[in-house]
Design an enzyme around this catalytic site. Sequence first.
Site, PDB file in Angstrom:
ATOM      1  N   GLY A 280      46.431  42.404  33.098  1.00  0.00           N
ATOM      2  CA  GLY A 280      47.813  42.080  32.863  1.00  0.00           C
ATOM      3  C   GLY A 280      48.370  43.013  31.679  1.00  0.00           C
ATOM      4  O   GLY A 280      49.400  43.468  31.633  1.00  0.00           O
ATOM      5  N   ASP A 281      47.404  42.773  30.741  1.00  0.00           N
ATOM      6  CA  ASP A 281      48.089  43.550  29.406  1.00  0.00           C
ATOM      7  C   ASP A 281      48.095  45.153  29.455  1.00  0.00           C
ATOM      8  O   ASP A 281      48.893  45.546  29.073  1.00  0.00           O
ATOM      9  CB  ASP A 281      47.159  43.172  28.263  1.00  0.00           C
ATOM     10  CG  ASP A 281      46.734  41.605  28.113  1.00  0.00           C
ATOM     11  OD1 ASP A 281      45.698  41.047  27.814  1.00  0.00           O
ATOM     12  OD2 ASP A 281      47.556  40.722  28.396  1.00  0.00           O
TER      13      ASP A 281
HETATM   14  N1  LIG Z   1      41.130  43.027  42.342  1.00  0.00           N
HETATM   15  C1  LIG Z   1      41.847  43.726  41.905  1.00  0.00           C
HETATM   16  N2  LIG Z   1      41.967  44.919  42.718  1.00  0.00           N
HETATM   17  C2  LIG Z   1      42.753  46.118  42.053  1.00  0.00           C
HETATM   18  N3  LIG Z   1      43.559  46.044  40.992  1.00  0.00           N
HETATM   19  C3  LIG Z   1      43.606  44.887  40.245  1.00  0.00           C
HETATM   20  C4  LIG Z   1      42.771  43.720  40.653  1.00  0.00           C
HETATM   21  N4  LIG Z   1      42.842  42.642  39.683  1.00  0.00           N
HETATM   22  C5  LIG Z   1      43.725  43.024  38.800  1.00  0.00           C
HETATM   23  N5  LIG Z   1      44.160  44.249  39.415  1.00  0.00           N
HETATM   24  C6  LIG Z   1      45.330  45.135  38.596  1.00  0.00           C
HETATM   25  O1  LIG Z   1      45.623  44.562  37.324  1.00  0.00           O
HETATM   26  C7  LIG Z   1      47.112  44.110  37.348  1.00  0.00           C
HETATM   27  C8  LIG Z   1      47.217  42.820  36.680  1.00  0.00           C
HETATM   28  O2  LIG Z   1      46.205  41.963  37.060  1.00  0.00           O
HETATM   29  P1  LIG Z   1      46.423  40.310  37.136  1.00  0.00           P
HETATM   30  O3  LIG Z   1      45.468  39.657  37.500  1.00  0.00           O
HETATM   31  O4  LIG Z   1      47.735  40.076  38.350  1.00  0.00           O
HETATM   32  O5  LIG Z   1      47.161  40.123  35.818  1.00  0.00           O
HETATM   33  P2  LIG Z   1      46.806  39.083  34.728  1.00  0.00           P
HETATM   34  O6  LIG Z   1      45.530  39.607  33.946  1.00  0.00           O
HETATM   35  O7  LIG Z   1      47.975  38.899  33.930  1.00  0.00           O
HETATM   36  O8  LIG Z   1      46.607  37.762  35.573  1.00  0.00           O
HETATM   37  C9  LIG Z   1      47.451  44.228  38.813  1.00  0.00           C
HETATM   38  O9  LIG Z   1      48.657  44.462  38.974  1.00  0.00           O
HETATM   39  C10 LIG Z   1      46.455  45.008  39.472  1.00  0.00           C
HETATM   40  O10 LIG Z   1      47.335  46.468  38.874  1.00  0.00           O
HETATM   41  O1  LIG Z   2      43.467  39.045  31.341  1.00  0.00           O
HETATM   42  P1  LIG Z   2      44.950  38.771  30.420  1.00  0.00           P
HETATM   43  O2  LIG Z   2      45.517  37.804  31.075  1.00  0.00           O
HETATM   44  O3  LIG Z   2      45.383  40.603  30.573  1.00  0.00           O
HETATM   45  O4  LIG Z   2      44.578  38.861  29.013  1.00  0.00           O
HETATM   46  C1  LIG Z   2      43.434  38.876  28.525  1.00  0.00           C
HETATM   47  C2  LIG Z   2      43.243  38.372  27.250  1.00  0.00           C
HETATM   48  O5  LIG Z   2      43.952  36.766  26.953  1.00  0.00           O
HETATM   49  C3  LIG Z   2      43.027  36.150  26.472  1.00  0.00           C
HETATM   50  O6  LIG Z   2      42.231  35.247  27.425  1.00  0.00           O
HETATM   51  C4  LIG Z   2      43.896  35.122  25.579  1.00  0.00           C
HETATM   52  O7  LIG Z   2      44.805  34.426  26.574  1.00  0.00           O
HETATM   53  P2  LIG Z   2      45.522  33.351  25.820  1.00  0.00           P
HETATM   54  O8  LIG Z   2      46.186  33.938  24.742  1.00  0.00           O
HETATM   55  O9  LIG Z   2      46.484  33.075  26.991  1.00  0.00           O
HETATM   56  O10 LIG Z   2      44.642  32.295  25.478  1.00  0.00           O
HETATM   57  C5  LIG Z   2      42.105  36.838  25.686  1.00  0.00           C
HETATM   58  O11 LIG Z   2      40.693  36.341  25.528  1.00  0.00           O
HETATM   59  C6  LIG Z   2      41.924  38.361  26.617  1.00  0.00           C
HETATM   60  O12 LIG Z   2      41.574  39.356  25.411  1.00  0.00           O
END
Ligand SMILES: Nc1ncnc2c1ncn2[C@@H]1O[C@H](COP(=O)(O)OP(=O)(O)O)[C@@H](O)[C@H]1O
Ligand SMILES: O=P(O)(O)OC[C@H]1O[C@](O)(COP(=O)(O)O)[C@@H](O)[C@@H]1O
Length: 304
Positions: free
Chosen positions: A248-249
């Site tokens: 996500g980041d």
């Molecule tokens: N299983 C996957 N296959 C392909 N891309 C992925 C997958 N999981 C995450 N991503 C990529 O990472 C982005 C963020 O993932 P997501 O899991 O929705 O965010 P967060 O880490 O904030 O929960 C998605 O929009 C996609 O581009």
């Molecule tokens: O997977 P995401 O949502 O992009 O963020 C991953 C980051 O968020 C964290 O899980 C921390 O999240 P929080 O600040 O919500 O506790 C870190 O350990 C990790 O680096």
Amino acid sequence: MIYTCTLNPSVDYVVHVQDFQLGDLNRMSYDVKFPGGKGINVSRVLKRAGVESEALGFIGGFTGAYVEECLKEEGISTNFIHVNGDSRINIKLKTKSETEINGQGPVISNEQVRKLIKQVENLQNDDVLVLAGSIPSSLPSDFYTKLSKIAKKQGAKVVVDVSGKVLLDIVEQGPFFIKPNHHELGELFDVTIETPEEAIPYGQRLLELGAENVAISMAGKGALLITRKAIYQATVPKGNVKNSVGAGDSLVAGFLATIINNGEIVEAFRRGVASGSATAFSLELCTQEDVERLIPKIEIKKLD
Ligand SMILES: Nc1ncnc2c1ncn2[C@@H]1O[C@H](COP(=O)(O)OP(=O)(O)O)[C@@H](O)[C@H]1O
Ligand SMILES: O=P(O)(O)OC[C@H]1O[C@](O)(COP(=O)(O)O)[C@@H](O)[C@@H]1O
């Protein structure tokens, strides 16, 4: 300049156990440590995209020293406020599924809070402040809203990646870009969101509440970008997911890397999605080569 603010940085401790048994002695098949925390991840991916940023937030102890050292080695500018306790360790257990156990983090004093506020008060017009990650329990729950108000008064753009009610409070401040995932969006409105179609009305609601641009990431199900002018849906490439921590980041960082260079918002969204997927397909955060390779595989369609 882009400033990332990580109130609760972490050492991300990624461990793999073949067949994890709760209550038993388990031995890791591999383990690796990374500097973590959402804002820090954004700074790290920005750097790899050739974009400078400064990492702000609270950091302390031997774990904090590790995070600072790693960022220094990567050439990332930091201006953390040092606190007494140890920055937390966040365990990312990979076994049949991914389980996260995130630490509490150190207590932040009023004096340390005042120092961070001072830093935000020094932001300049057109700076970008990224507020990402959880708020330590020793800080007020409206702390992001407070920082956002100050940043906006300085003429800075605010980018937010937080979950829960904090997100609802902060959208009223008119952030430039927010990126909940579909689970966080559903929790916000007490619904279950499984498809992009189900997500759209709730993303539009966040726009009505004040957000300028809303990206909704849906892991392997793709992503949406909702703006005042249009709604875009992106597919995500198929791939072998190795570690989705930081995905996500990475989307936030990829988006910002294009915007900060006056790129077009749909191309920013494309780079963001490619960055997220590139991270998901890597053991750690994405490299620029990974991102460039995935960009042509991202299909984006404008929804009516
Ligand atoms: N299983 C996957 N296959 C392909 N891309 C992925 C997958 N999981 C995450 N991503 C990529 O990472 C982005 C963020 O993932 P997501 O899991 O929705 O965010 P967060 O880490 O904030 O929960 C998605 O929009 C996609 O581009
Ligand atoms: O997977 P995401 O949502 O992009 O963020 C991953 C980051 O968020 C964290 O899980 C921390 O999240 P929080 O600040 O919500 O506790 C870190 O350990 C990790 O680096």
